[in-house]
Design an enzyme around this catalytic site. Structure first.
Site, PDB file in Angstrom:
ATOM      1  N   SER A  59     -15.401 -25.114   3.421  1.00 44.74           N
ATOM      2  CA  SER A  59     -14.087 -23.895   3.490  1.00 44.74           C
ATOM      3  C   SER A  59     -12.973 -24.910   4.088  1.00 44.74           C
ATOM      4  CB  SER A  59     -14.743 -22.993   4.392  1.00 44.74           C
ATOM      5  OG  SER A  59     -15.987 -22.386   3.982  1.00 44.74           O
ATOM      6  N   GLN A  60     -11.886 -24.244   3.722  1.00 45.65           N
ATOM      7  CA  GLN A  60     -10.613 -24.776   4.321  1.00 45.65           C
ATOM      8  C   GLN A  60     -10.463 -24.622   5.848  1.00 45.65           C
ATOM      9  OE1 GLN A  60      -7.328 -22.048   3.200  1.00 45.65           O
ATOM     10  NE2 GLN A  60      -5.953 -23.483   3.783  1.00 45.65           N
TER      11      GLN A  60
END
Ligand code: SAH
Length: 209
Positions: A59-60
């Site tokens: 994930s970012q």
């Protein structure tokens, strides 16, 4: 060099509205580069999601921070995570909670994540290869639940896993739009609050070896 980039990322997250100092210091402590395949490692401290194996993504950082902050964790909390992926989010949660139970449906990803937990000497993580949508019945109740794959509905099974006043954070899909959502269990129902638009890989039932 990595440290300069890391500090820049933390400042960027602050500017983007992450104000919880516990969340920011957890992101500072966990080295994101070890969760990323070699080819992309030089981008470890950019605020972007990156590919891992099996067509999944890490994930970012902003999204990891938003989810962590929304969980409002304390060191007494027992947490369930559905979707271990690289194990990066798991590691962040492990330093802010008492114990984290994490479930991944793809065996090779789980093995890789478990190796990283060992490398970082994180001893309060319990993991298993299973379909997370079935929950972890033996460990009910949980204080917090995080789902890290795009989900259509929070099932009764999962609602039954969380304590009254407990928080669930999940990317919810409607009409192909994903919105990161925070739920609080009140009188056996879920109150919800939208956090932000996001882009996650889908929640898939069943396991893959
Ligand atoms: N937060 C993770 C990224 C998770 S990507 C990180 O920081 O790396 C989402 C992960 O959820 C993928 O690895 C995918 O295989 C897993 N997943 C999807 N549906 C699942 C399910 N029903 N049960 C368990 N894991 C699931």
């Amino acid at each position: 060099m990595v440290d300069v980039r890391k500090i820049r990322l933390i400042l960027e997250l602050r500017e983007l509205g992450i104000s919880d100092s516990k969340t920011l210091s957890a992101l500072e402590k966990i080295p994101r580069e070890i969760f990323i395949p070699k080819t992309f490692r030089n981008q470890a401290y950019e605020n972007i999601a990156l590919p891992i194996a099996e067509e999944q993504t890490i994930s970012q950082p902003l999204v990891v921070a938003l989810m962590t902050e929304a969980l409002e964790l304390t060191k007494s909390h027992k947490v369930l995570e559905i979707g271990t992926g690289s194990g990066y989010q798991t590691s962040i949660l492990s330093i802010l909670s008492r114990r984290i139970y994490t479930i991944e449906r793809i065996k090779s990803l789980l093995t890789n994540a478990e190796n990283n937990f060992k490398k970082l000497k994180l001893t309060n993580i319990v993991s298993k290869h299973a379909d997370g949508n079935l929950g972890w019945k033996e460990q009910i109740p949980f204080d917090r639940i995080i789902i890290t794959a795009a989900t259509k509905v929070i099932s009764e099974t999962i609602i039954n896993h969380i304590k009254e006043n407990g928080i669930i954070v999940a990317p919810m899909v409607t009409n192909n739009i994903q919105i990161l959502t925070k739920f609080i269990k009140k009188n056996n129902k879920l109150d919800s609050e939208k956090i932000s638009n996001v882009l996650f890989v889908p929640n898939v039932s069943g396991v893959k070896n």
